[in-house]
Each structure stands twice: as C-alpha cells, then as structure tokens.
Design a protein around this motif. Structure first.
Motif, PDB file in Angstrom:
ATOM      1  N   GLU A   1       0.803  -1.216   0.000  1.00 26.11           N
ATOM      2  CA  GLU A   1       0.000   0.000   0.000  1.00 26.11           C
ATOM      3  C   GLU A   1       0.838   1.270   0.000  1.00 26.11           C
ATOM      4  OE1 GLU A   1      -3.753   2.057   2.316  1.00 26.11           O
ATOM      5  OE2 GLU A   1      -2.749   0.359   3.270  1.00 26.11           O
TER       6      GLU A   1
ATOM      7  N   THR B   1      -3.993  -1.710  -2.573  1.00 22.84           N
ATOM      8  CA  THR B   1      -4.723  -0.481  -2.269  1.00 22.84           C
ATOM      9  C   THR B   1      -5.199   0.177  -3.557  1.00 22.84           C
ATOM     10  OG1 THR B   1      -4.677   1.580  -0.995  1.00 22.84           O
ATOM     11  CG2 THR B   1      -2.723   1.070  -2.345  1.00 22.84           C
TER      12      THR B   1
ATOM     13  N   LYS C   1      -5.860   6.954  -3.685  1.00 18.61           N
ATOM     14  CA  LYS C   1      -5.664   7.521  -2.345  1.00 18.61           C
ATOM     15  C   LYS C   1      -4.555   8.564  -2.342  1.00 18.61           C
ATOM     16  CE  LYS C   1      -7.105   3.655   0.588  1.00 18.61           C
ATOM     17  NZ  LYS C   1      -6.619   2.721   1.626  1.00 18.61           N
TER      18      LYS C   1
END
Length: 120
Positions: free
Chosen positions: A16, A55, A59
């Motif tokens: 991630e 992920t 983001k």
C-alpha cells in the motif's frame, strides 16, 4: 482546450505505502511540469496491472494539498502477456492552453520503457 497528460510508474512490491507514494510522485510531477492546478483538472483515470491490489492508488490524491475534489477512478489494465509488471498508469484530463507537443508526459522507474519517445 482539454488535453490528456500521461504518466506511469512501477513499484517493486504490491504494498500500500509504495503504491500510494509512487502514484503521488507521478501526479506531483505531472502538475509541476505542466503547470496544472486542481481546478483545471476534469478527471484522472488510474490503471494498475493485475499484480497490484494492495490499495487504490487514487488515495494518493488525498495526500496532495488542494486535490480533495478532483474526480478520480481506478481500473485494471488489460492483462497483455509479457507486459510490464507492477505498473501504475495515469491519465490526467485537464484544461490547458498548451499545444499537444508541449505537454510533458511523466514516466518514472521501469515505466520509462513504455514511451521512450516521450521521456525527456
């Protein structure tokens, strides 16, 4: 005028933090090299190869000041045999007065081999 700005990078592992940081670095370079501000961006499309699922790379936008409201979507790349592994591709659609030949497309790490003709 609406233009697309391409970017891509690779990561060493399906982790991630690495995915988010690599994506953030490309987005920041795209913005800096092309003088793009968030209000000029219509949308961003981010694709990943099938080996990256730790992920959502989108983001990364939330870590960049002022990018909170930029529309973004993630998708999977076509699984072409022998394609570049652990690759994140980005398309920023933005309003700009630049000519297409003046757009700076950004490629980091092993992704430079995707478009050597555009790497400066």
């Amino acid at each position: 005028m609406i233009r697309g700005i391409r970017g891509a990078t690779t990561v060493k592992a399906n982790e991630e933090t690495e995915i988010i940081q690599a994506t953030k670095a490309v987005l920041e370079d795209i913005a800096k090299q092309n003088n793009v501000v968030p209000d000029q961006i219509a949308s961003i499309l981010i694709s990943v190869t099938h080996d990256l699922n730790a992920t959502f790379p989108a983001k990364a936008l939330r870590l960049i000041d002022g990018w909170k409201y930029v529309p973004v979507m993630c998708t999977l790349e076509i699984p072409v045999p022998n394609s570049l592994p652990r690759c994140i591709r980005i398309m920023v659609t933005t309003n700009t007065n630049k000519k297409q030949e003046d757009i700076q497309h950004i490629y980091h790490h092993d992704a430079k081999q995707l478009r050597p003709d555009l790497v400066k």
